[in-house]
Scaffold this motif. Structure first.
Motif, PDB file in Angstrom:
ATOM      1  N   ASP A  44       0.677  -1.278  -0.018  1.00 40.08           N
ATOM      2  CA  ASP A  44       0.023  -0.143   0.086  1.00 40.08           C
ATOM      3  C   ASP A  44       0.858   1.294   0.025  1.00 40.08           C
ATOM      4  OD1 ASP A  44      -2.706  -1.532   2.035  1.00 40.08           O
ATOM      5  OD2 ASP A  44      -2.244  -1.699   0.003  1.00 40.08           O
ATOM      6  N   LEU A 100       2.185   1.693  -3.374  1.00 39.53           N
ATOM      7  CA  LEU A 100       0.992   1.877  -4.385  1.00 39.53           C
ATOM      8  C   LEU A 100       0.892   3.524  -4.377  1.00 39.53           C
ATOM      9  CD1 LEU A 100      -0.668   0.697  -6.358  1.00 39.53           C
ATOM     10  CD2 LEU A 100      -2.303   0.431  -4.467  1.00 39.53           C
ATOM     11  N   LEU A 103       3.168   5.784  -6.282  1.00 40.85           N
ATOM     12  CA  LEU A 103       3.221   5.676  -7.671  1.00 40.85           C
ATOM     13  C   LEU A 103       2.420   6.864  -8.406  1.00 40.85           C
ATOM     14  CD1 LEU A 103       1.816   1.973  -8.502  1.00 40.85           C
ATOM     15  CD2 LEU A 103       4.172   3.141  -9.514  1.00 40.85           C
ATOM     16  N   LYS A 104       1.600   7.733  -7.923  1.00 42.72           N
ATOM     17  CA  LYS A 104       1.115   8.867  -8.138  1.00 42.72           C
ATOM     18  C   LYS A 104       1.992   9.992  -8.331  1.00 42.72           C
ATOM     19  CE  LYS A 104      -3.025   8.851  -4.859  1.00 42.72           C
ATOM     20  NZ  LYS A 104      -2.322   7.965  -3.988  1.00 42.72           N
ATOM     21  N   PRO A 136       5.674  11.527  -9.701  1.00 48.34           N
ATOM     22  CA  PRO A 136       6.979  11.337 -10.425  1.00 48.34           C
ATOM     23  C   PRO A 136       8.050  11.017  -9.773  1.00 48.34           C
ATOM     24  CG  PRO A 136       6.089  13.522 -10.938  1.00 48.34           C
ATOM     25  CD  PRO A 136       5.238  13.130  -9.586  1.00 48.34           C
ATOM     26  N   SER A 141       8.245   8.326  -8.062  1.00 54.45           N
ATOM     27  CA  SER A 141       8.367   7.020  -8.260  1.00 54.45           C
ATOM     28  C   SER A 141       9.371   6.385  -9.167  1.00 54.45           C
ATOM     29  CB  SER A 141       6.877   6.453  -8.632  1.00 54.45           C
ATOM     30  OG  SER A 141       6.798   7.096 -10.016  1.00 54.45           O
ATOM     31  N   VAL A 142       9.734   7.108 -10.036  1.00 51.21           N
ATOM     32  CA  VAL A 142      10.869   6.811 -10.945  1.00 51.21           C
ATOM     33  C   VAL A 142      12.293   6.790 -10.079  1.00 51.21           C
ATOM     34  CG1 VAL A 142      11.948   7.292 -13.293  1.00 51.21           C
ATOM     35  CG2 VAL A 142       9.142   7.537 -13.031  1.00 51.21           C
ATOM     36  N   LYS A 143      12.441   7.917  -9.691  1.00 56.66           N
ATOM     37  CA  LYS A 143      13.653   7.921  -8.865  1.00 56.66           C
ATOM     38  C   LYS A 143      13.889   7.011  -7.705  1.00 56.66           C
ATOM     39  CE  LYS A 143      14.065  12.846  -8.617  1.00 56.66           C
ATOM     40  NZ  LYS A 143      14.284  13.894  -7.532  1.00 56.66           N
ATOM     41  N   PHE A 203       7.651   0.638 -10.359  1.00 62.87           N
ATOM     42  CA  PHE A 203       6.511   0.974 -11.122  1.00 62.87           C
ATOM     43  C   PHE A 203       5.683  -0.543 -10.955  1.00 62.87           C
ATOM     44  CE2 PHE A 203       8.989  -2.302 -13.712  1.00 62.87           C
ATOM     45  CZ  PHE A 203      10.217  -2.051 -13.263  1.00 62.87           C
ATOM     46  N   LEU A 204       4.633  -0.322 -11.835  1.00 65.84           N
ATOM     47  CA  LEU A 204       3.772  -1.437 -11.807  1.00 65.84           C
ATOM     48  C   LEU A 204       4.151  -2.755 -12.844  1.00 65.84           C
ATOM     49  CD1 LEU A 204       0.239   0.197 -11.566  1.00 65.84           C
ATOM     50  CD2 LEU A 204       1.150  -1.192  -9.752  1.00 65.84           C
ATOM     51  N   GLN A 205       3.783  -3.777 -12.643  1.00 67.71           N
ATOM     52  CA  GLN A 205       4.078  -4.822 -13.699  1.00 67.71           C
ATOM     53  C   GLN A 205       3.063  -5.946 -13.317  1.00 67.71           C
ATOM     54  OE1 GLN A 205       7.535  -6.710 -16.513  1.00 67.71           O
ATOM     55  NE2 GLN A 205       7.835  -6.493 -14.299  1.00 67.71           N
ATOM     56  N   LEU A 231      -3.316  -6.172  -7.066  1.00 68.65           N
ATOM     57  CA  LEU A 231      -4.241  -5.365  -8.072  1.00 68.65           C
ATOM     58  C   LEU A 231      -4.801  -6.379  -8.985  1.00 68.65           C
ATOM     59  CD1 LEU A 231      -2.721  -2.132  -8.859  1.00 68.65           C
ATOM     60  CD2 LEU A 231      -4.661  -2.559  -7.381  1.00 68.65           C
ATOM     61  N   THR A 264      -1.588  -7.819 -10.938  1.00 70.54           N
ATOM     62  CA  THR A 264      -0.865  -6.737 -11.196  1.00 70.54           C
ATOM     63  C   THR A 264      -0.087  -6.379  -9.975  1.00 70.54           C
ATOM     64  OG1 THR A 264      -2.275  -5.768 -12.721  1.00 70.54           O
ATOM     65  CG2 THR A 264      -0.491  -4.216 -11.942  1.00 70.54           C
TER      66      THR A 264
END
Lengths: 384, 302
Positions: A110, A113, A116-117, A119, A121-123, A127-129, A149, A172
């Motif tokens: 949680d 998750l 993820l909203k 940016p 998150s990239v640093k 990410f989702l897979q 998910l 997911t």
């Protein structure tokens, strides 16, 4: 990949600095009159050590002052076990009654998750897979079915994609890449004033003598060197990293035995740049050397599962030792050492699910830390 | 691949075309040729701001694992109230076409790059003409029903993105590919401009970043414009044309909208009848005539 540009602390020089202060044996200073201060020593700089340091800071830096947190380790990113892991958030299929672990796994999911909203998150390497857990026979639903998910059973058409497997699930999940997350954590901690020491700690006493009020033991596989633990065993994992950017799903095969050892069947987990192909789970094998026999078995099994891998460029092999234990050791221990007591919080034994469970465990460790703060009278009440 | 329903073609036939195409590509995706052919499985979500009248379109059986999104999944898209989750195929033509051409040549096919201005030019050399000239059919065979629907897309570097996201309005999409992520787009009917429009670039970035915030960290690699060869219905039929005194059969196969072109790739082979053997993966038959379609297409890169 995110590189940490911080610096390690130099060993203490023994200087006396100006001012009305007391000098501790290790050369650091203790300001007179500051009885509310707490010195925390975290041993281990993998995902467990760094995230525990983060949680303690988050929860206590405004109420415990000064709060000094120092991390000691002989391996930092990118050389820790967390760095080599594929980074898929997924617990073992079943928690065998360790419901606390399922709770900590959910807290971690949680938490990731919610990031993820942003940016950021990239640093952070998040990410989702989506992907497939495939089995040779029908199995009970896994512990994580309500956490991830879109969890569902595989359709017949999907099962046709995996000859030899007759059952499975699709969902997911979240990826958390250690090679990116750890440097991000180090930067975060560094910015908050946490210091890093590049050295191997030989005993808890060493740190207690140096002035640490609380020691957090996040030493993973080598916890046994600080305190023997017959339940802690290596779960050796070898992986092959390949370049196969057309793969967008993870796939994990299960051949569920009564001892529940996972990851000794093929798994293919695409990352942000390379794909991790595994695997092995050799209990009791301490070798960190790559084995050609394991490479061959891993590769052949994976290519049967995913024929397109035949044309993938192999980049490198890597071997890591999962700190496997019947359950995570997350508890306080008060150790008598002569006339003094040493407060230790153990947080190790996360097997092949350290990244998966880290945040829940870090928060629990911080909660235990809070108990110690109260006991020592160093909480907010001490200020009144 | 996303399939729109064509108004005047029997649903059964359309279903057959889309199903055959999907199964054909699905087999490639699961084979060792997947990477060279640029065909991959792709999971993701199609999301709608308003709940659509038809929640289960006709193609739900063809894709894999189709279901409605859960509330938990929809939380990531606060502007959207309904969604579909499924696994489909991404077919990257920048790899797929060279792969097809390689197999075609290996089987003895010949390729000639030249613009065909009228079918007359081909009449004395060939027994059958198959017209796949897309937008070019407007002038090549004088079809007034063909029109352009302009589409602009960007290619960005975001290798952490593993799912497609498509807004049900058909205008905003994020499609992770092998080496880059394609984000779009526009649907400008009757617009024949092939150059990049800065306003469209800005709009695409804004809309896609709203759906997927991590795109703010993505580097834009390139911009591209294509003209979808649109028609109310695809033209898939035979006709016999008299060319310089000879009766030459012509098979038309054009007009499914660019975005859905992939959906009909393998389908209409059956309509050509017994004179032609279907050509595809696993078959050793070549089509021994020059295609009437190369050079007449209108899609251009900027």
């Amino acid at each position: 990949m995110y590189i940490w540009h911080g610096a390690f602390q130099s060993p203490p020089t023994g200087h006396v600095t100006a001012g009305a202060e007391n000098r501790r044996p290790d050369g650091t200073v203790h300001l007179a009159g500051q009885s509310a201060d707490m010195r925390v020593a975290v041993i281990g700089a993998g995902v467990i050590g760094l995230s525990t340091a983060q949680c303690i800071y988050e929860q206590f830096h405004s109420t415990v002052s000064p709060l000094t947190i120092e991390v000691y380790a002989d391996n930092f990113t990118p050389l820790t076990t967390s760095d080599g892991a594929a980074g898929l958030w997924q617990p073992y299929l079943y928690d065998k009654g360790n419901v606390q672990e399922t709770k900590w796994n959910k807290e971690t999911f949680d938490y990731l998750l919610s990031i993820l909203k942003s940016p950021e998150s990239v640093k952070m390497g998040i990410f989702l897979q989506s992907g497939y857990n495939i089995c040779t026979k029908p199995l009970p639903d896994p512990s994580f079915k309500d956490i991830v998910l879109g969890f569902r059973c595989l359709t017949d058409r999907e099962l046709q994609m995996f000859p030899g497997y007759s059952y499975g699930w699709f969902n997911t999940a979240i990826m958390l890449e250690g090679k990116t997350y750890l440097p991000w954590l180090m930067d975060w901690l560094h910015e908050k004033g946490v210091k890093f020491h590049h050295r191997k700690i030989e005993s808890f006493k060493e740190l207690a003598d140096g002035g640490a009020d609380v020691i957090i033991n996040c030493t993973g596989m080598r916890s046994g060197e600080l305190q023997p633990d017959p339940e802690l065993k290596p779960g050796r994992g070898q992986i092959v990293k390949v370049d196969a950017p057309w793969l967008k799903h993870w796939m994990i095969a299960h051949d569920y035995k009564s001892d529940g050892s996972p990851y000794n069947k093929p798994y293919i987990i695409p990352g942000s740049h390379l794909v991790t192909v595994g695997g092995t789970f050799q209990v009791g094998n301490w070798s960190e050397k790559n084995s050609s026999i394991d490479h061959k078995n891993i590769w052949n099994n994976a290519c049967k599962l995913e024929p397109s891998l035949k044309h993938a460029r192999i980049v490198e092999d890597w071997t890591g030792l999962r700190p496997a234990r019947s359950k995570v050791r997350l508890e306080r221990e008060t150790i008598q050492s002569g006339s003094t007591t040493i407060e230790v919080i153990h947080n190790y034994g996360h097997g092949g699910f350290g990244l998966t469970i880290h945040r829940g465990c870090a928060k629990e460790a911080a909660r235990l830390f809070g108990q110690i703060v109260e006991q020592k009278g160093k909480g907010p009440r001490a200020r009144l | 691949m996303f399939a729109a329903q064509f108004p005047d073609i029997p649903l059964e036939r359309q279903r057959r075309w889309f199903k055959e195409s999907f199964d054909h590509l699905s087999a490639i995706a699961q084979s060792e040729y997947a990477s060279e052919a640029g065909v991959l499985l792709s999971s993701g979500w199609q999301i709608f701001k308003e709940v659509p009248a038809n929640k289960k379109p006709f193609w739900t059986d063809f894709v894999i694992g189709f279901r409605f999104m859960t509330d938990h999944e929809l939380k990531r898209f606060p502007d959207h109230r309904f969604g579909q989750a499924f696994t489909t195929i991404k077919c990257e033509c920048s790899s797929y076409l060279p792969w097809l051409e390689k197999r075609f040549r290996k089987a003895g096919g010949q390729v000639e790059q030249r613009k065909v201005h009228s079918l007359q030019e081909l009449s004395t050399s060939y027994d059958i003409i198959v017209n796949c000239s897309g937008l070019g059919s407007k002038t090549l065979v004088g079809d007034p029903e063909v029109y352009s629907v302009r589409g602009q897309v960007l290619k960005v570097e975001a290798p952490w993105l593993k799912h497609f996201i498509r807004d049900g309005d058909g205008k905003t999409c994020i499609y992770p590919g092998v080496h880059s992520v394609t984000i779009g787009g526009t649907r400008q009917e009757g617009d024949w401009r092939t150059h990049v429009d800065e306003g469209d670039t800005k709009s695409i970035l804004e809309r896609c970043k709203r759906l997927e915030p991590s795109l703010r960290k993505a580097k834009v690699l390139s911009e591209w414009v294509g003209l979808r060869p649109s028609r109310r219905n695809p033209r898939v039929e035979r006709e016999v044309v008299v060319l310089q005194g000879r009766r030459v059969p012509v098979v038309h196969n054009y007009g499914p909208e660019g975005g859905e072109g992939g959906g009909c790739a393998a389908g209409p082979q059956g309509a050509r009848g017994p004179q032609l053997r279907p050509w595809g993966v696993g078959s050793d038959a070549g089509l021994g005539y020059g295609p009437g379609c190369t050079g007449a297409g209108q899609a251009v890169s900027s």
